[in-house]
Motif scaffolding. Structure first.
Motif, PDB file in Angstrom:
ATOM      1  N   TYR A 148       0.796  -0.900   0.124  1.00 29.51           N
ATOM      2  CA  TYR A 148       0.303   0.048  -0.240  1.00 29.51           C
ATOM      3  C   TYR A 148       0.983   0.815  -0.026  1.00 29.51           C
ATOM      4  N   LEU A 149       0.377   2.037  -0.802  1.00 28.86           N
ATOM      5  CA  LEU A 149       1.021   3.476  -0.703  1.00 28.86           C
ATOM      6  C   LEU A 149      -0.534   4.189  -1.645  1.00 28.86           C
ATOM      7  N   GLY A 150      -0.296   5.375  -0.756  1.00 32.44           N
ATOM      8  CA  GLY A 150      -1.838   6.053  -1.224  1.00 32.44           C
ATOM      9  C   GLY A 150      -1.789   7.209  -0.219  1.00 32.44           C
ATOM     10  N   MET A 151      -3.420   7.434  -0.414  1.00 31.78           N
ATOM     11  CA  MET A 151      -3.910   8.456   0.744  1.00 31.78           C
ATOM     12  C   MET A 151      -5.117   8.223   1.751  1.00 31.78           C
ATOM     13  N   PRO A 152      -4.637   8.028   2.270  1.00 34.31           N
ATOM     14  CA  PRO A 152      -6.102   7.627   3.245  1.00 34.31           C
ATOM     15  C   PRO A 152      -6.828   8.618   3.670  1.00 34.31           C
ATOM     16  N   PHE A 153      -8.496   8.598   3.810  1.00 36.61           N
ATOM     17  CA  PHE A 153      -9.251   9.414   3.592  1.00 36.61           C
ATOM     18  C   PHE A 153      -9.853   9.192   4.779  1.00 36.61           C
ATOM     19  N   ARG A 154     -10.454   9.962   6.256  1.00 38.65           N
ATOM     20  CA  ARG A 154     -11.059   9.408   7.251  1.00 38.65           C
ATOM     21  C   ARG A 154     -11.528  10.132   7.741  1.00 38.65           C
ATOM     22  N   LEU A 155     -13.003   9.851   8.130  1.00 39.40           N
ATOM     23  CA  LEU A 155     -14.856  10.504   8.746  1.00 39.40           C
ATOM     24  C   LEU A 155     -14.702  10.579  10.178  1.00 39.40           C
ATOM     25  N   ASP A 156     -14.114  10.987  11.090  1.00 39.35           N
ATOM     26  CA  ASP A 156     -14.795  11.119  12.619  1.00 39.35           C
ATOM     27  C   ASP A 156     -16.024  11.609  12.827  1.00 39.35           C
ATOM     28  N   VAL A 157     -16.692  11.132  13.454  1.00 42.57           N
ATOM     29  CA  VAL A 157     -18.417  11.900  14.391  1.00 42.57           C
ATOM     30  C   VAL A 157     -18.327  11.289  15.186  1.00 42.57           C
ATOM     31  N   PRO A 158     -18.365  12.558  16.027  1.00 43.56           N
ATOM     32  CA  PRO A 158     -18.361  11.697  17.782  1.00 43.56           C
ATOM     33  C   PRO A 158     -19.725  12.301  17.906  1.00 43.56           C
ATOM     34  N   VAL A 159     -20.473  11.225  18.657  1.00 43.72           N
ATOM     35  CA  VAL A 159     -21.539  10.814  18.848  1.00 43.72           C
ATOM     36  C   VAL A 159     -21.456  10.543  20.763  1.00 43.72           C
ATOM     37  N   SER A 160     -21.830  11.573  21.253  1.00 42.95           N
ATOM     38  CA  SER A 160     -21.813  11.200  22.983  1.00 42.95           C
ATOM     39  C   SER A 160     -20.726  11.025  22.971  1.00 42.95           C
ATOM     40  N   ARG A 161     -20.257   9.287  24.330  1.00 39.73           N
ATOM     41  CA  ARG A 161     -18.935   9.243  24.363  1.00 39.73           C
ATOM     42  C   ARG A 161     -18.722   8.213  24.056  1.00 39.73           C
ATOM     43  N   PHE A 162     -19.008   8.385  22.291  1.00 38.12           N
ATOM     44  CA  PHE A 162     -17.990   7.828  20.703  1.00 38.12           C
ATOM     45  C   PHE A 162     -17.655   8.427  19.977  1.00 38.12           C
TER      46      PHE A 162
END
Lengths: 285, 242
Positions: free
Chosen positions: A198-212
């Protein structure tokens, strides 16, 4: 009956522990944006990005190892800043332009270098750029080391990400990553060997919901799609090179203030019917 | 690897403790540290012995608190010198020369002490990366530091350079796995001068990781992995802190 009873006892114990821990859990938004470093072990089962999903062997490696995960820290920023500083310095020291032309039997080359003032300005811009990268908020560093002492895989995967926060609602991150993981899985005489690159571009989406934190991550693999890679069969051994485009969907929380728990489902390719599940557990500092 | 996993389990057992790292103490009990050492090394590489003479410069800044009370930061160093321990020709990028440059990111995981002037005991971990003339590498480090600021400070660290996360030069078929035990101390001798020592034991193995499917004898790639002792080097040195 014994199995049912002990399973029930474990389930009740785990529920009490989890609910008690969640009572002391950190808020998801704080977890997403605050500076922290996590050391965790991980364990993955199923047909994930490292497995034999392209083969008909039915074999998939158990993947386990150690993870170092830093949020809003220094590693990604300093690494990117260092690369930017080196690139900027090399550019300032190099030629501004090179022209070559021919006239009858002669070839002429005219090289123009940056003036001292231009060099100073370039170095100043480079320094400012490197400093801003180093100090960037919402940066993420994720290093996974796979060991065959715990599973069937050996190697590493690293992702460097910079994030853009959308108020309190979400964090969208992208960056650069690479990996090299080899696996060997046996079932009697049948052997599956995979080589994951693997050589590439990671995309990540984080969404906080309460304590998670709910998250999804997609790794865009620049090595190209692995449908073109050959599958070799020698005797009862199948060898395959994996260059997947993995997608993850999962949940993370932090109980008792410091214990980090994360679980996600993953597929080696969007649209694939192959899935694996991974659990991470560790301590957060 | 097993030791690192045990270490992480140990850390997780400490997790609920309120003693886990409080704000105020950085590298060697100082938030900032810079030092330079003259170092002599003796050892062997691939069975042949020799000496090394080098200058080690390093610095650290550990003053970035997390909401949980731990302190993170950055440290780095560079080594330049003469390497008189013989090296196989195909592995030598610049024979006879010693060069190493690295960048690390430590964070405290445990701390006992009142404030920046009291006696303390501190543990930290971290990751980092670097390059020498032998390999480009990633490392994981665990360090214990203890002492009395302005009187005596010392540390003991174990650094693991996993073969799977490194790129040794001059070979495409071997991994270089290294463990380094190191101790450093800082002793202020006057208002203007602070002395420091350096001692390190470094042991490396090279592991053959051929990964080409071939005939029946070559099928068991991991099972047939062979490892050989590569180098064992003891280094000691002294220097000043600035």
């Amino acid at each position: 009956m014994d199995v049912i009873r002990s399973t029930a006892i474990y389930a009740i114990g785990a529920s009490i522990l989890l609910s008690s821990g969640l009572a002391h859990a950190e808020d998801g938004f704080s977890m997403m944006t605050a500076y922290s470093a996590t050391v965790a072990g991980f364990y993955e089962l199923g047909s994930g990005e490292f497995g034999g999903y392209r083969t008909d062997t039915g074999l998939n490696p158990t993947v386990a190892g150690l993870r170092y995960y830093e949020r809003s820290g220094l590693i990604t920023g300093f690494t990117a800043g260092l690369i930017a500083a080196m690139g900027g310095s090399m550019a300032a020291a190099g030629p501004k332009s090179v022209k070559t032309w021919e006239d009858q039997n002669y070839r002429y080359t005219e090289t123009t270098y940056y003036s001292e003032a231009e060099k100073a300005e370039m170095n100043e811009r480079t320094a400012a750029s490197a400093a801003s990268m180093a100090a960037a908020s919402n940066q993420t560093f994720d290093l996974e080391i796979y060991t065959r002492e715990l599973g069937d895989a050996s190697g590493y995967k690293v992702n460097f990400l910079f994030g853009i926060a959308f108020d309190d609602y979400a964090l969208l991150s992208f960056g650069l990553g690479w990996a090299n993981v080899k696996t060997e899985t046996r079932d009697g005489d049948n052997v599956l060997q995979t080589n994951y690159k693997y050589l590439g571009m990671p995309f990540r989406l984080d969404v906080p919901v309460s304590r998670f934190i709910l998250f999804t991550q997609f790794d865009w693999n620049w090595w190209g799609h692995d449908e073109d890679r050959p599958i070799e069969v020698v005797g009862t051994t199948t060898f395959v090179e994996n260059n997947p485009f993995p997608l993850r969907l999962g949940l993370a929380t932090n109980i008792f203030g410091r214990v980090y728990l994360e679980a996600y489902a993953t597929t080696p390719d969007i649209g694939s019917s192959n899935f694996a599940a991974r659990a991470n557990a560790g301590v957060r500092f | 690897m097993k030791n690192l996993i045990k270490f992480s389990i140990f850390c997780s057992l400490l997790a609920p403790s309120t003693l886990l790292a409080e704000e105020g103490v950085g590298t060697f009990g100082l938030s900032e540290y810079g030092g330079i050492h003259a170092v002599v090394g003796v050892g062997e590489r691939s069975g042949e012995s020799g000496q090394q003479y080098s200058i080690h410069a390093e610095g650290g800044y550990l003053d970035m608190p997390t909401p949980l009370g731990n302190i993170g930061g950055i440290e780095g160093g560079a080594i330049l010198g003469y390497d008189g321990i013989p090296m196989p020709e195909e592995e030598a990028v610049l024979p006879g020369m010693m060069f190493d440059m690295w960048l690390g990111f430590p964070i405290t995981v445990f701390y006992l002490g009142e404030n920046q002037t009291s006696a303390y005991f501190r543990a930290n971990i971290g990751v980092g990366m670097g390059t020498s003339l032998v390999s480009a590498y990633t490392f994981l480090k665990a360090r214990l530091a203890f002492g009395q600021p302005k009187e005596m400070n010392a540390d003991l660290s174990l650094t693991w350079f996993p073969g799977v996360a490194g790129i040794p030069y001059g070979t495409t078929t071997e991994d270089l796995d290294t463990l380094a035990w190191r101790s450093t101390g800082v002793y202020p001798v006057s208002e203007d001068w602070t002395l420091t020592y350096w001692a390190e034991w470094r042991q490396s193995t090279r592991q053959l990781t051929t990964f080409t499917p071939g005939d029946a004898d070559e099928q068991d790639l991991f099972g047939d992995t062979t490892s050989r002792d590569y180098e064992k080097i003891l280094s000691i040195g002294a220097g000043i802190v600035f």
